[in-house]
Design a protein around this motif. Structure first.
Motif, PDB file in Angstrom:
ATOM      1  N   THR A  68      51.202  10.257  78.716  1.00  0.00           N
ATOM      2  CA  THR A  68      52.367  10.823  79.000  1.00  0.00           C
ATOM      3  C   THR A  68      53.286  11.309  77.901  1.00  0.00           C
ATOM      4  OG1 THR A  68      52.693   9.160  81.138  1.00  0.00           O
ATOM      5  CG2 THR A  68      54.653  10.586  80.279  1.00  0.00           C
ATOM      6  N   LEU A  69      53.340  10.338  76.866  1.00  0.00           N
ATOM      7  CA  LEU A  69      54.325  10.887  75.555  1.00  0.00           C
ATOM      8  C   LEU A  69      53.655  11.885  74.801  1.00  0.00           C
ATOM      9  CD1 LEU A  69      55.105   7.041  74.352  1.00  0.00           C
ATOM     10  CD2 LEU A  69      56.461   8.640  75.412  1.00  0.00           C
ATOM     11  N   ALA A  70      52.404  11.913  74.910  1.00  0.00           N
ATOM     12  CA  ALA A  70      51.846  13.011  73.975  1.00  0.00           C
ATOM     13  C   ALA A  70      51.991  14.318  74.975  1.00  0.00           C
ATOM     14  CB  ALA A  70      50.198  12.794  73.884  1.00  0.00           C
ATOM     15  N   LEU A  71      51.828  14.293  76.332  1.00  0.00           N
ATOM     16  CA  LEU A  71      51.972  15.435  77.057  1.00  0.00           C
ATOM     17  C   LEU A  71      53.412  16.043  76.960  1.00  0.00           C
ATOM     18  CD1 LEU A  71      50.091  14.634  80.411  1.00  0.00           C
ATOM     19  CD2 LEU A  71      49.453  16.462  78.440  1.00  0.00           C
ATOM     20  N   GLN A  72      54.528  15.041  76.899  1.00  0.00           N
ATOM     21  CA  GLN A  72      55.897  15.410  76.955  1.00  0.00           C
ATOM     22  C   GLN A  72      56.096  15.950  75.389  1.00  0.00           C
ATOM     23  OE1 GLN A  72      58.176  11.834  77.859  1.00  0.00           O
ATOM     24  NE2 GLN A  72      57.767  12.116  80.122  1.00  0.00           N
ATOM     25  N   ALA A  73      55.680  15.414  74.431  1.00  0.00           N
ATOM     26  CA  ALA A  73      55.829  15.952  73.160  1.00  0.00           C
ATOM     27  C   ALA A  73      55.216  17.323  72.823  1.00  0.00           C
ATOM     28  CB  ALA A  73      55.066  14.945  71.960  1.00  0.00           C
ATOM     29  N   VAL A  74      54.121  17.677  73.523  1.00  0.00           N
ATOM     30  CA  VAL A  74      53.569  18.983  73.617  1.00  0.00           C
ATOM     31  C   VAL A  74      54.401  20.064  74.272  1.00  0.00           C
ATOM     32  CG1 VAL A  74      51.434  20.434  74.123  1.00  0.00           C
ATOM     33  CG2 VAL A  74      50.917  18.135  73.132  1.00  0.00           C
ATOM     34  N   ARG A  75      54.871  19.635  75.330  1.00  0.00           N
ATOM     35  CA  ARG A  75      55.868  20.489  75.900  1.00  0.00           C
ATOM     36  C   ARG A  75      57.110  20.687  75.368  1.00  0.00           C
ATOM     37  NH1 ARG A  75      54.221  17.188  80.441  1.00  0.00           N
ATOM     38  NH2 ARG A  75      52.548  18.395  81.820  1.00  0.00           N
ATOM     39  N   ALA A  76      57.584  19.730  74.597  1.00  0.00           N
ATOM     40  CA  ALA A  76      58.885  19.795  73.842  1.00  0.00           C
ATOM     41  C   ALA A  76      58.430  20.942  72.574  1.00  0.00           C
ATOM     42  CB  ALA A  76      59.236  18.537  73.167  1.00  0.00           C
ATOM     43  N   LEU A  77      57.371  21.010  72.199  1.00  0.00           N
ATOM     44  CA  LEU A  77      57.288  21.777  71.017  1.00  0.00           C
ATOM     45  C   LEU A  77      56.926  23.354  71.533  1.00  0.00           C
ATOM     46  CD1 LEU A  77      54.815  19.850  68.782  1.00  0.00           C
ATOM     47  CD2 LEU A  77      57.165  20.578  68.505  1.00  0.00           C
ATOM     48  N   GLY A  78      57.204  23.260  72.897  1.00  0.00           N
ATOM     49  CA  GLY A  78      57.001  24.819  73.548  1.00  0.00           C
ATOM     50  C   GLY A  78      55.391  25.272  73.773  1.00  0.00           C
ATOM     51  N   VAL A  79      54.566  24.361  73.844  1.00  0.00           N
ATOM     52  CA  VAL A  79      53.285  24.678  73.875  1.00  0.00           C
ATOM     53  C   VAL A  79      52.574  23.989  75.308  1.00  0.00           C
ATOM     54  CG1 VAL A  79      50.853  24.404  72.886  1.00  0.00           C
ATOM     55  CG2 VAL A  79      53.045  24.768  71.399  1.00  0.00           C
ATOM     56  N   ASP A  80      51.851  24.818  75.893  1.00  0.00           N
ATOM     57  CA  ASP A  80      51.126  24.220  77.250  1.00  0.00           C
ATOM     58  C   ASP A  80      49.991  23.405  76.968  1.00  0.00           C
ATOM     59  OD1 ASP A  80      50.351  24.098  79.488  1.00  0.00           O
ATOM     60  OD2 ASP A  80      49.317  26.063  79.757  1.00  0.00           O
ATOM     61  N   PRO A  81      49.893  22.156  77.327  1.00  0.00           N
ATOM     62  CA  PRO A  81      49.076  21.333  77.038  1.00  0.00           C
ATOM     63  C   PRO A  81      47.759  21.649  77.216  1.00  0.00           C
ATOM     64  CG  PRO A  81      50.877  20.122  78.027  1.00  0.00           C
ATOM     65  CD  PRO A  81      51.153  21.546  78.203  1.00  0.00           C
ATOM     66  N   ALA A  82      47.429  22.391  78.585  1.00  0.00           N
ATOM     67  CA  ALA A  82      46.097  23.115  78.933  1.00  0.00           C
ATOM     68  C   ALA A  82      45.781  23.952  77.915  1.00  0.00           C
ATOM     69  CB  ALA A  82      46.320  23.620  80.350  1.00  0.00           C
ATOM     70  N   LYS A  83      46.518  24.822  77.495  1.00  0.00           N
ATOM     71  CA  LYS A  83      46.257  25.770  76.415  1.00  0.00           C
ATOM     72  C   LYS A  83      45.882  25.220  75.240  1.00  0.00           C
ATOM     73  CE  LYS A  83      47.855  30.059  74.381  1.00  0.00           C
ATOM     74  NZ  LYS A  83      48.896  31.102  74.107  1.00  0.00           N
ATOM     75  N   LEU A  84      46.585  24.217  74.857  1.00  0.00           N
ATOM     76  CA  LEU A  84      46.405  23.507  73.607  1.00  0.00           C
ATOM     77  C   LEU A  84      44.881  22.695  73.628  1.00  0.00           C
ATOM     78  CD1 LEU A  84      47.114  22.218  70.993  1.00  0.00           C
ATOM     79  CD2 LEU A  84      47.981  20.235  72.099  1.00  0.00           C
ATOM     80  N   MET A  85      44.272  22.119  74.697  1.00  0.00           N
ATOM     81  CA  MET A  85      43.175  21.270  74.782  1.00  0.00           C
ATOM     82  C   MET A  85      41.892  22.703  75.141  1.00  0.00           C
ATOM     83  SD  MET A  85      44.046  18.691  74.587  1.00  0.00           S
ATOM     84  CE  MET A  85      42.504  17.946  74.904  1.00  0.00           C
ATOM     85  N   ALA A  86      42.382  23.669  75.455  1.00  0.00           N
ATOM     86  CA  ALA A  86      41.394  24.760  75.613  1.00  0.00           C
ATOM     87  C   ALA A  86      40.810  25.354  74.250  1.00  0.00           C
ATOM     88  CB  ALA A  86      41.779  25.991  76.380  1.00  0.00           C
ATOM     89  N   THR A  87      41.656  25.224  73.136  1.00  0.00           N
ATOM     90  CA  THR A  87      41.290  25.500  71.990  1.00  0.00           C
ATOM     91  C   THR A  87      40.382  24.595  71.261  1.00  0.00           C
ATOM     92  OG1 THR A  87      43.361  24.489  71.026  1.00  0.00           O
ATOM     93  CG2 THR A  87      43.483  26.681  71.272  1.00  0.00           C
ATOM     94  N   SER A  88      40.201  23.413  71.770  1.00  0.00           N
ATOM     95  CA  SER A  88      39.376  22.380  71.165  1.00  0.00           C
ATOM     96  C   SER A  88      38.067  22.140  72.250  1.00  0.00           C
ATOM     97  CB  SER A  88      40.065  21.181  71.232  1.00  0.00           C
ATOM     98  OG  SER A  88      40.263  20.668  72.806  1.00  0.00           O
ATOM     99  N   SER A  89      37.864  23.030  73.068  1.00  0.00           N
ATOM    100  CA  SER A  89      36.560  22.831  73.735  1.00  0.00           C
ATOM    101  C   SER A  89      35.196  23.441  73.013  1.00  0.00           C
ATOM    102  CB  SER A  89      36.758  23.755  75.177  1.00  0.00           C
ATOM    103  OG  SER A  89      36.885  24.720  74.770  1.00  0.00           O
ATOM    104  N   GLY A  90      34.337  23.127  73.568  1.00  0.00           N
ATOM    105  CA  GLY A  90      33.102  23.575  72.683  1.00  0.00           C
ATOM    106  C   GLY A  90      32.769  24.999  72.958  1.00  0.00           C
ATOM    107  N   ASP A  91      33.229  25.510  74.292  1.00  0.00           N
ATOM    108  CA  ASP A  91      33.103  27.088  74.180  1.00  0.00           C
ATOM    109  C   ASP A  91      33.823  28.117  73.627  1.00  0.00           C
ATOM    110  OD1 ASP A  91      30.978  25.921  76.169  1.00  0.00           O
ATOM    111  OD2 ASP A  91      32.669  25.994  77.910  1.00  0.00           O
TER     112      ASP A  91
END
Length: 904
Positions: A68-91
């Motif tokens: 929860t803390l990590a998700l809230q921190a990412v949103r506080a920086l103005g970034v969508d957590p889903a988009k952030l995690m998409a950049t780390s996928s192997g595809d």
């Protein structure tokens, strides 16, 4: 050190705001344990760079996707957590392979990979730019470097793109690093770029011509702009300080006195009167401006009890809303306001005119009530009763049956308050007035209990007679009526009278736990009154008096600070501050406060104000305690020039004059104050005796004899029971001196012994020693002289000198007496021996004569017996002659001549 210990130290450093140390320790903790989510979160919190924060948070979400803390921190920086995690996928798409390095370049040395974990797929630059919200630079701005794959190559790349690195294995410990193929490709790209730049720009083209520019240099405009901003900020700051200084100097009298040396001028509180025509025969002056800072205050019944007295200290409270049967009209409101502030002389003309007006028109009880109260307050009791009688007589004829009871209740209150004031003016002889006052006030309360003034009158009458519990019981009644009459809960007059009753009872008790309890109750009531109305002046003063009575001068100083918060530069507050400082043992601060109070009390014309007399009296008392009697006498003379009718100041001047050696003034004040009631007459008779004895010289025998006789007569009229402790000490000393000098040493010794039983006074002991010496009791005299000398030889040289001289006289007298006694004893012993020898010789002679006579008688008897035997042989008769023994009585009275003892 383990990863947990590194993490805890890093967290501690982060909490201590030591971010550099926190980043170092948290990085080491992550190296030790790459799956430490808590360390990753804290590392993100202490990192300044947004991209670095997101990388740490993305790593934490890879480990715990639901954190929860990590998700809230990412949103506080103005970034969508889903988009952030998409950049780390192997595809994620890989960047195009750069061209192969030139053939003539040596191959890069592979990097060892043993024990080092490889990074997973790296996001592209475009993905990171989109993730962080970066936009391409506008035309004309800074150019973004073209990707290496899009640059024109001098020759085609022949090498195939390197294979994609394997995904990161989270189970492998260590720090993830690029694999050797990526490192080699990066080195080849860098070498290729360097060669290309060197080919496009030969060394000759890179030469530059340097020129010295005096203006228009790069960044020069920014420098001047920055300098202008700095100078502008400095100028604004200086102007702000100057404005603040001018404002303080203009509004703060202390600052004016310190910086400019200007004397504080306090305007008088007497409002300027302008004639205002009131219907009637004479124009009545009414005040046009209310300059008082202390209107009487009773909060509205709707006012909540949770009022902070310091919430709005500059807001003047509202005036008292009196409970009256009819509202005030015409000139009455202004006149009543003056009456409440104590300006009776200014209120009387308006009140007289208003009463004259209603005496010929419609009836109103207000005019009769307030006019009578004003007359009573200036001591015109007969006129006040005449006004009230007129108002009471008109009730039957000029009022309706429905209005008559409530109008009569107000007239009863007028009678009650007038009787109370008359009783107070008579001191202890106003008992009858107090009884009438209570009856009238109770009659008004029986009709309407909302008349708070009725409870106050009854309680004040009990207080004047010392019936403290009856006064408190009376004031408890309004408290029980607060549900029906809510304004009683916030009536500061009732609250302050309760405080006064507790305070007076504590003073009458004299000490102990009971007195302390009453002092604390009085302090609480005064505090509650200030809680409701911080402008209640008497409450401030009472809290200071209570603190001084409890021997807490520090609390008195703190209470005075609050006092002067609402009454700054008030002479009365400054005078009380001086009293507190004097009790605190700081005479210098006390004298400074008194001086400031005198300055604050000056009127516009430079004359002293109404508080100056009390201020001078307090300072004179401090001067007397410090032994500066001349300064005290000067202050009291000034005070009496302001208020010559103040008998208490004259009594204090009497003491100061005696201490300063001005016996004529002391004697005159004592004679003038006899029978005045300023103090018991015993005090003034005692001062008369002291001044007579101290003011006449011993060398003038006739004047001294007359003064001692007058002093003796004055002392006979002194009652010791009415004297204070210090006065009893002075009485014992002057009485002993008068008896001794008038030739009554035995009475003087008795008087001194009586005084010494209560006071260990070296002066009285010295006088007793002189009395013992005059009686010839040299041993007692020597003892007293020696005790005085031992005690005072390092304290008072004069007393020590008298004691030393007395010891010398006693020593000489003792020697002479011993010589005379010795001579007398020798004479008596010689005479006794001579008489004894004479008596012995005469006794021997008498005994010898007796023996001869006895022998002759015996011989004669023997002869007679023989003759008789011869004549009458058959019956001889024997005649016996008794023996006579003579014992001569010798009485001798030796004459003894005593040698008189020589006087010293």
């Amino acid at each position: 050190m383990s990863g947990d210990e590194l993490r805890e130290q890093g967290i501690a450093a982060a909490k201590a705001r030591n971010f550099d140390e926190a980043r170092r320790l948290l990085t080491q903790a992550i190296q030790a344990n790459p799956r430490d989510v808590q360390a990753l979160l804290f590392l993100a919190s202490v990192t300044d760079d947004k991209k670095a924060r997101l990388l740490s948070l993305r790593r934490a979400l890879e480990i715990e996707p639901d954190n929860t803390l990590a998700l809230q921190a990412v949103r506080a920086l103005g970034v969508d957590p889903a988009k952030l995690m998409a950049t780390s996928s192997g595809d994620a798409p890989h960047p195009p392979a750069p061209p192969a390095p030139p053939a003539d370049l040596p191959p890069a040395t592979p990097t060892a990979t043993g024990g080092i974990r490889k990074l997973g797929p790296k996001p592209t630059e475009a993905e990171l730019d989109a993730l962080f919200g970066d936009q391409p630079a506008a035309t004309g701005g800074i150019k973004r470097l073209q990707p290496l794959a899009d640059r024109p190559a001098p020759r085609p790349a022949e090498a195939a793109p390197p294979p994609a690195p394997p995904a990161i294995n989270p189970n492998i410990p260590g720090v993830p690093v690029p694999d050797s193929a990526f490192v080699e490709r990066a080195a080849a790209d860098a070498e290729f770029l360097a060669q290309r730049l060197l080919q496009e720009r030969p060394a000759a083209a890179l030469s530059a011509q340097w020129a010295v520019k005096s203006r228009g240099r790069a960044g020069e405009a920014d420098v001047w702009r920055l300098r202008a901003q700095i100078w502008g900020a400095i100028a604004g700051f200086v102007l702000t300080l100057a404005f603040i200084a001018v404002y303080i100097l203009a509004t703060n009298p202390d600052a004016q006195r310190i910086i400019l040396g200007r004397r504080t001028i306090v305007p008088t509180r007497t409002p300027t009167n302008t004639p205002t025509f009131t219907p009637g025969f004479t124009p009545t002056p009414t005040a046009t401006r209310d300059v008082t800072r202390l209107p009487t205050f009773t909060p509205s019944p709707t006012l909540p009890l949770t009022i902070s007295p310091v919430g709005r200290p500059n807001v003047t409270p509202r005036p008292t809303q009196r409970y009256l049967p009819v509202p005030l009209d015409g000139g009455m409101p202004n006149a009543v306001s003056l009456l409440d502030r104590g300006l009776v002389d200014e209120a009387l003309p308006t009140l007289d005119a208003e009463r004259e007006l209603v005496s010929r028109g419609n009836y109103s009880p207000n005019q009769y009530y307030f006019n009578a109260i004003a007359l009573a307050r200036v001591g015109k009791f007969d006129e006040a009763f005449n006004v009230l009688n007129e108002g009471e007589e008109r009730l039957e004829a000029d009022t309706t049956a429905s209005d008559r009871p409530q109008f009569k209740a107000l007239i009863d209150l007028g009678f009650a308050e007038t009787e109370l004031l008359r009783g107070l003016s008579r001191g202890g002889g106003g008992g009858a007035n107090f009884e009438v006052a209570r009856e009238r006030a109770q009659a008004a309360l029986d009709f309407d209990p909302r008349y708070a003034q009725g409870y106050l009158i009854i309680a004040r009458s009990y207080l004047a007679q010392g019936l403290y519990q009856d006064a408190l019981d009376t004031l408890e009644i309004p408290r029980t009526l607060t549900e029906r009459i809510p304004e009683f809960a916030l009536n500061t007059d009732i609250i302050m009278l309760r405080a006064e009753v507790y305070y007076e009872r504590a003073k009458a008790t004299g000490g102990g736990e009971a007195a302390r309890g009453d002092y604390e109750a009085a302090d609480y009531e005064a505090f509650y009154a200030l809680y409701i109305n911080p402008y209640e002046r008497r409450a401030h003063e009472l809290r200071m008096e209570i603190a001084l009575a409890l021997d807490k001068p520090g609390d008195a100083v703190l209470a005075n600070n609050t006092y002067r918060l609402y009454f700054p530069d008030d002479p009365r507050a400054l005078r009380l501050l001086g009293d507190a400082r004097a009790a605190e043992g700081n005479p210098d601060l006390a004298l400074g406060s008194y001086a400031a109070a005198l300055d604050a009390d000056l009127r516009d014309d430079g004359a002293p104000g109404v508080e100056s007399a009390d201020i001078l009296a307090e300072r004179a008392t401090l001067y007397l305690e410090q032994g500066e009697s001349a300064s005290a006498l000067e202050d009291l003379n000034t005070a009496l020039s302001i208020v010559p009718e103040r008998l208490d100041l004259q009594a204090l001047r009497m003491e100061a004059a005696f201490a300063a050696g001005d016996y004529i003034t002391a004697l005159a004040d004592a004679d003038a104050l006899k029978g005045s009631g300023a103090a018991p007459d015993s005090v003034f008779y005692l001062m008369e005796a002291r001044a007579l004895v101290a003011g006449t010289v011993v060398s003038d025998e006739e004047a001294r004899k007359t003064a001692l006789s007058d002093a003796s007569q004055a002392l006979q009229r002194v009652a010791e029971s009415s004297l204070t402790r210090d006065q009893r000490l002075a009485y014992g000393e002057v009485r002993t001196r008068v008896l001794l000098e008038r030739g009554f040493p035995a009475d003087a010794v008795a008087a001194a012994t009586q005084a010494l039983a209560e006071f260990d006074s070296p002066e009285i002991r010295l006088l007793r020693a002189q009395g013992w010496e005059a009686q010839g009791s040299l041993d007692n005299a020597r003892t007293d002289y020696q005790r005085v000398l031992d005690r005072m030889q390092d304290i008072d040289e004069n007393l020590a000198l008298y004691a030393r001289a007395g010891l010398e006289r006693v020593s000489i007298s003792s020697t002479a007496t011993a010589t005379a006694v010795t001579a007398t004893a020798i004479v008596e012993r010689t005479l006794t021996r001579e008489a004894q020898r004479t008596a012995t010789q005469e006794a021997r002679e008498a005994a010898t004569a007796d023996a001869i006579a006895t022998r002759e008688a015996r011989e004669e008897a023997t002869a007679n017996a023989n003759a008789t035997q011869t004549a009458d042989a058959p019956t001889p008769t024997i005649t016996r002659t008794p023996t006579i023994t003579r014992t001569p009585t010798i009485t001798r009275t030796p004459t003894i001549t005593r040698t008189p003892t020589p006087e010293s």
